[in-house]
Design an enzyme around this catalytic site. Structure first.
Site, PDB file in Angstrom:
ATOM      1  N   CYS A   1       0.834  -1.206   0.000  1.00  0.00           N
ATOM      2  CA  CYS A   1       0.000   0.000   0.000  1.00  0.00           C
ATOM      3  C   CYS A   1       0.873   1.263   0.000  1.00  0.00           C
ATOM      4  CB  CYS A   1      -0.989  -0.055   1.157  1.00  0.00           C
ATOM      5  SG  CYS A   1      -2.489   0.852   0.768  1.00  0.00           S
TER       6      CYS A   1
ATOM      7  N   HIS B 199      -3.672  -5.223   0.385  1.00  0.00           N
ATOM      8  CA  HIS B 199      -3.069  -5.771   1.611  1.00  0.00           C
ATOM      9  C   HIS B 199      -3.130  -7.296   1.603  1.00  0.00           C
ATOM     10  CE1 HIS B 199      -2.815  -1.973   3.991  1.00  0.00           C
ATOM     11  NE2 HIS B 199      -3.689  -1.603   3.084  1.00  0.00           N
TER      12      HIS B 199
ATOM     13  N   GLU C 153      -1.683  -9.268   3.446  1.00  0.00           N
ATOM     14  CA  GLU C 153      -1.617  -9.793   4.819  1.00  0.00           C
ATOM     15  C   GLU C 153      -2.995 -10.094   5.408  1.00  0.00           C
ATOM     16  OE1 GLU C 153      -1.007  -6.697   3.897  1.00  0.00           O
ATOM     17  OE2 GLU C 153      -1.478  -5.225   5.453  1.00  0.00           O
TER      18      GLU C 153
HETATM   19  N1  GLN Z   1      -1.979   6.622   2.783  1.00  0.00           N
HETATM   20  C1  GLN Z   1      -2.089   5.870   1.583  1.00  0.00           C
HETATM   21  C2  GLN Z   1      -3.452   6.030   0.934  1.00  0.00           C
HETATM   22  O1  GLN Z   1      -4.387   6.443   1.569  1.00  0.00           O
HETATM   23  C3  GLN Z   1      -1.764   4.415   1.814  1.00  0.00           C
HETATM   24  C4  GLN Z   1      -2.719   3.729   2.741  1.00  0.00           C
HETATM   25  C5  GLN Z   1      -2.204   2.418   3.279  1.00  0.00           C
HETATM   26  O2  GLN Z   1      -1.000   2.166   3.293  1.00  0.00           O
HETATM   27  N2  GLN Z   1      -3.088   1.598   3.795  1.00  0.00           N
HETATM   28  O3  GLN Z   1      -3.603   5.753  -0.232  1.00  0.00           O
END
Ligand code: GLN
Length: 537
Positions: free
Chosen positions: A384, A510, A512
């Site tokens: 992410c 994600h 995970e």
């Molecule tokens: N802050 C980033 C976004 O909002 C990544 C979010 C994250 O890592 N879950 O896109």
């Protein structure tokens, strides 16, 4: 087996962080291994609607379910232990309860009546406890009550449990109270008084504990068991020792030794059939007998807190066990990394994972770490925000766009390689408005991603507002970045990789959240293998 499920409530006393989630998941695993259909839900007494707006320092990781609900991290344990997929019905908060009662009041549903905690709030709690049984038919529904007995916020939940037990009948429900037996070194003994008091506190609210599970550093002998049984109004075989384990995955086996499952089935009038825990035992055996250790750096800004990256750490445990490796996850604070110490910090590692996150703090350290990994062929996984930082690093150092950034960090940057999606532009509310939950992704053949998944159509869970900016795709691709996973409808970039590197992958989702004991996530399995190969070189 039955159409009317049996209900098990798990409460906690004496202290928080005793591991109610692990005990609930372990019991569920044991019951599931006997062929019963089991699910678990969590009731959280805080007033937030969900933990999505909570800082990880306050509440640990925010777990995301397939239907895009931001939930408590215990749901991650339920999924990892049981290989089930939870949804919004598996987690309720005081905030949600009050919100629906107040919405009904505004609609006029209670016209003429004074709306009160009893019965309106407790009725709503009871409705939600049963809601999950309308989605699927379960033999057993375990409900974990967040917080500790005696907390002001917990009262309506305990009261609802008291009423609920009358509604469904005694043989159809039971209460397990998880408590702590502190060891006083000056006295050289385990103390039962806090447990007695917390069981009494529960009784004052009209709820009797049927089973007491005692968290303890040392084994409890017969004397202590009978003392607890006597003072806490339970049978001696309902006093269960929960001794500190080396790994949480051992807890189901320890609970089986203590016969927690048998006692539960007996109290619920259910037959005690044979359990099949062969796969689970194999996993624990592999986990406890690794052939080699490898070191992976976890670069993030909440690394001092174990709970902040719970699902990532557990995914490493799953992927490590299947590869017969012990993964020493080295927490590295992204703020501590600078271009002049990055080589010193990272050269001793076999790979790095750059963590998800929000906001500006620590991002330059993440970018320096990714540059080092890219230039030194160190296996890299970016999740992410970690993937977004990999795109920024590539734009700055390969495309020479030195001001490249995400508009999350600098909304007037000349080169917004990461920017808000169009449908996020007018979003004002922070809660529940990110791109959340499972989204389909199409994998490009002949890529590292395809080697990992070995299929073209996958789906993964998301939690973010920002995306790779389409305007920069050509430039990035011309310089060697490959977009190996795309959303089939919108074309949004979900996976990036750099082919002239042994293992360099960034994912906008994600992985995970979907790794379980039975199905370790293929991205983690492959990443860990690459780190192992690196360690040999
Ligand atoms: N802050 C980033 C976004 O909002 C990544 C979010 C994250 O890592 N879950 O896109």
């Amino acid at each position: 087996m039955t159409n009317t499920p049996k209900y098990i409530f798990v409460t906690g006393g004496v202290s928080s962080s005793l591991g109610k989630g692990i005990i609930s998941a372990s019991l569920a695993k044991l019951l599931q291994s006997k062929g019963l259909k089991v699910t678990i839900q969590k009731l959280d007494p805080y007033i937030n609607i969900d933990p999505g707006t909570l800082n990880p320092y306050e509440h640990g990781e925010c777990y995301v379910t397939k239907d895009g609900t931001e939930t408590d991290l215990d749901l991650g344990h339920y999924e990892r232990f049981l290989s089930i997929q939870t949804t919004k019905t598996n987690n309720t908060t005081t905030g949600k309860i009050y919100q629906s009662v107040i919405n009904r009041e505004r609609r006029g549903d209670f016209l003429g009546k004074t709306v009160q905690v009893i019965p309106h709030i407790t009725n709503e709690i009871k409705r939600r406890i049963q809601l999950i049984s309308t989605e699927d038919s379960y033999d057993i529904i375990i409900t974990e009550l967040g917080g500790t007995v005696g907390d002001i916020e917990s009262y309506p939940f305990i009261e609802a449990v008291r009423q609920f037990r009358w509604d469904v009948g005694e043989k159809n429900s039971l209460v397990i109270h998880l408590t702590l037996l502190p060891f006083l070194s000056a006295a050289g003994e385990l103390k039962t008084k806090p447990t007695q008091h917390s069981v009494k506190k529960l009784m004052e609210s009209g709820v009797n504990a049927d089973i007491i599970v005692c968290r303890t550093e040392r084994s409890i002998g017969e004397d202590l068991r009978s003392k607890i049984a006597l003072f806490c109004n339970v049978n001696i075989n309902s006093v269960i020792e929960s001794i500190d384990a080396k790994t949480i995955y051992e807890v189901p086996l320890l609970m089986q030794q203590e016969k927690l499952d048998e006692v539960v089935l007996n109290k619920l009038n259910l037959p005690n059939t044979k359990s099949d825990l062969k796969d689970w035992k194999n996993f624990v055996k592999k986990l406890k007998n690794p052939k080699q250790n490898i070191k992976i750096g976890l670069i993030g800004k909440y690394v001092e807190l174990q709970d902040s990256y719970k699902s990532i750490l557990e995914s490493f445990v799953h992927a490590g066990a299947i590869n017969e490796l012990k993964i020493d996850v080295i927490p590295i604070h992204s703020e501590s990394i600078e271009s002049n110490n990055v080589a010193k910090e990272l050269s001793k590692l076999d790979g790095i994972l750059v963590a998800p996150g929000f906001g500006e703090r620590g991002i330059e350290g993440k970018i320096s770490s990714i540059k080092y990994a890219r230039e030194n062929n160190l296996p890299f996984l970016g999740i992410c925000l970690g993937m977004q930082m990999a795109v920024i690093e590539f734009a700055r150092n390969v495309l020479n766009l030195s001001s490249a950034n995400s508009t999350e960090m600098d909304d007037s940057t000349k080169h917004p390689v990461i920017s808000l999606m169009d449908d996020q532009l007018d979003v004002e509310d922070k809660g529940g408005t990110m791109r959340l939950g499972s989204w389909k992704c199409k994998i490009v053949k002949e890529s590292l991603a395809y080697k990992i998944y070995n299929e073209e159509a996958i789906s993964e869970r998301h939690r973010h507002r920002y995306e790779l900016n389409f305007d920069y795709m050509d430039k990035l691709a011309n310089s060697g970045m490959v977009f190996s996973g795309l959303n089939p409808k919108t074309g949004l970039v979900e996976i990036i990789e750099i082919p002239n590197h042994d293992w360099f992958l960034g994912v906008q989702f994600h992985p995970e959240y979907q790794s379980t004991v039975e199905n370790p996530h293929p991205i983690f399995v492959s990443f860990v293998k690459a780190c192992k190969n690196k360690s040999k070189k």
